[in-house]
Design a protein around this motif. Structure first.
Motif, PDB file in Angstrom:
ATOM      1  N   MET B   1      54.176  34.193  46.901  1.00 48.68           N
ATOM      2  CA  MET B   1      52.865  34.664  46.420  1.00 48.68           C
ATOM      3  C   MET B   1      52.933  34.991  44.931  1.00 48.68           C
ATOM      4  O   MET B   1      53.859  35.633  44.456  1.00 48.68           O
ATOM      5  CB  MET B   1      52.461  35.920  47.213  1.00 48.68           C
ATOM      6  N   ASN B   2      51.923  34.523  44.242  1.00 51.59           N
ATOM      7  CA  ASN B   2      51.830  34.711  42.788  1.00 51.59           C
ATOM      8  C   ASN B   2      50.952  35.938  42.520  1.00 51.59           C
ATOM      9  O   ASN B   2      49.795  35.832  42.143  1.00 51.59           O
ATOM     10  CB  ASN B   2      51.194  33.422  42.216  1.00 51.59           C
ATOM     11  N   ARG B   3      51.517  37.107  42.740  1.00 49.92           N
ATOM     12  CA  ARG B   3      50.720  38.350  42.772  1.00 49.92           C
ATOM     13  C   ARG B   3      50.164  38.757  41.403  1.00 49.92           C
ATOM     14  O   ARG B   3      50.860  38.733  40.395  1.00 49.92           O
ATOM     15  CB  ARG B   3      51.596  39.482  43.307  1.00 49.92           C
ATOM     16  N   LEU B   4      48.901  39.144  41.416  1.00 50.96           N
ATOM     17  CA  LEU B   4      48.251  39.653  40.208  1.00 50.96           C
ATOM     18  C   LEU B   4      48.986  40.898  39.705  1.00 50.96           C
ATOM     19  O   LEU B   4      49.518  41.667  40.510  1.00 50.96           O
ATOM     20  CB  LEU B   4      46.809  40.046  40.522  1.00 50.96           C
ATOM     21  N   HIS B  38      40.035  40.909  43.661  1.00 50.29           N
ATOM     22  CA  HIS B  38      41.496  40.886  43.475  1.00 50.29           C
ATOM     23  C   HIS B  38      42.213  41.691  44.551  1.00 50.29           C
ATOM     24  O   HIS B  38      43.296  41.329  44.996  1.00 50.29           O
ATOM     25  CB  HIS B  38      41.861  41.443  42.099  1.00 50.29           C
ATOM     26  N   ASP B  43      46.532  37.258  45.513  1.00 54.39           N
ATOM     27  CA  ASP B  43      47.356  36.089  45.159  1.00 54.39           C
ATOM     28  C   ASP B  43      46.571  35.229  44.161  1.00 54.39           C
ATOM     29  O   ASP B  43      45.475  34.739  44.462  1.00 54.39           O
ATOM     30  CB  ASP B  43      47.675  35.290  46.426  1.00 54.39           C
ATOM     31  N   LEU B  44      47.139  35.030  42.971  1.00 48.05           N
ATOM     32  CA  LEU B  44      46.440  34.329  41.897  1.00 48.05           C
ATOM     33  C   LEU B  44      46.143  32.863  42.241  1.00 48.05           C
ATOM     34  O   LEU B  44      45.134  32.308  41.780  1.00 48.05           O
ATOM     35  CB  LEU B  44      47.283  34.407  40.614  1.00 48.05           C
ATOM     36  N   ASP B  45      46.964  32.244  43.063  1.00 43.16           N
ATOM     37  CA  ASP B  45      46.787  30.811  43.316  1.00 43.16           C
ATOM     38  C   ASP B  45      45.469  30.479  44.043  1.00 43.16           C
ATOM     39  O   ASP B  45      44.703  29.647  43.556  1.00 43.16           O
ATOM     40  CB  ASP B  45      48.009  30.240  44.050  1.00 43.16           C
ATOM     41  N   LYS B  48      42.561  31.110  41.625  1.00 42.80           N
ATOM     42  CA  LYS B  48      42.368  30.043  40.624  1.00 42.80           C
ATOM     43  C   LYS B  48      41.714  28.815  41.251  1.00 42.80           C
ATOM     44  O   LYS B  48      40.834  28.180  40.665  1.00 42.80           O
ATOM     45  CB  LYS B  48      43.718  29.638  40.022  1.00 42.80           C
TER      46      LYS B  48
END
Lengths: 83, 83, 83, 83, 83, 83
Positions: B1-4, B38, B43-45, B48
């Protein structure tokens, strides 16, 4: 049925709309919104399945954000906007 | 996970609903609306990916605009409408 | 990107919610609603493409009208309803 | 373009939110909601085409009713609910 | 066209928002919501056809319930919440 | 038709918006929202069929949560937010 624990089914966690700060008021708004869903659907399995769907759908996220915004209106008024 | 980052997960950036001007109040309304999303989806992905979809869809843009309008009602009341 | 001019990206055109008349208040409600969309999607090309779609779709028009109605609630309250 | 006459493009017909009765207030709410749509889409042809679609669709009718309900909240408050 | 009788086209049945009890206030909210739809679509035939569709669709029922909730906010405020 | 019992068709169970606690106020908001649906669709069979559909659909659950949030705004105001 994989029933949620009773703590997740309380309508107003903490039992009051009064909070010390806007940050806590917003957290309460999110909790109240979530617990309402839990009371309508107390089975964890469809909730988990639904989570995958709506959390990847921007329209669902916008709709969820709107519910939190409405709950927060009530809580902010209750706290005289923490002025 | 690409966490904020944590700064994107604060519910009420700045910790208050009080702002100096309507312009700042509106910016806060947008920030609060965004940070709610958010927190639901950190998760930023998928965020986006969703951004590409909803920002090209007029119905999604209208729905997003409605959430900001509701958040702004609360902030404007908190500031006595900057009268 | 065919970016909108900065004047279209101000959140609250004129910087105040106070207007002389209900007619001006309604015009401000429409401007604020539109500028919110502009800030979410500042590229003129998808906005123009979306305009063709939503302006011919009655459900989209109804939804857009709802956002203006909510913005106007705030502005009307700010002006004590121009009583 | 088959443009609507200017009288259909005034935002607030009559120029005030104050009415003598709830019945007149409700009529004003409907007029304001309709004139907003007219300002977003001032071409009579797509409006007429859309009318056939939405007036036969219960979900569209419910959505239109919601917009009128929100406009009426503002007008009723402006008139101290005609108490 | 199978036009509804005039009694179904009054905007505010009874001509006032003031009611003796919350129960009567809620009945008025439902009547106002229904009469709005009648004024947008005064032909009984599409209304009857639509009724079959929306009354069996949970999302439509939820949307209809939301409109009544908004109308009731106005009526409850008009009556000082029958405190 | 498998008609709901009369107790499920009262608009405002208990006949008042005043409650002792926020928890009871929220329960009342849920009951009022549910009874509104019952009055629009008093046949238990389509309600039961619809329940299976909407309770497994995250967008429907979010929409249902929004209706409860709006009902609760009214009830919270009626109770001066239980301050």
């Amino acid at each position: 049925m994989n029933r949620l624990p009773d703590t997740e089914l309380v309508y107003i966690p903490g039992g009051t709309l009064i909070t010390a700060t806007p940050e806590e008021g917003r957290a309460l708004a999110m909790a109240i919104a979530r617990h309402t869903i839990h009371n309508i659907q107390p089975d964890l399995d469809p909730l988990k399945a639904g989570r995958k769907v709506y959390s990847a759908n921007p329209d669902s996220l916008i709709a969820a954000g709107q519910v939190v915004a409405i709950e927060f209106q009530t809580i902010a008024a209750a706290n005289n906007y923490w002025r």
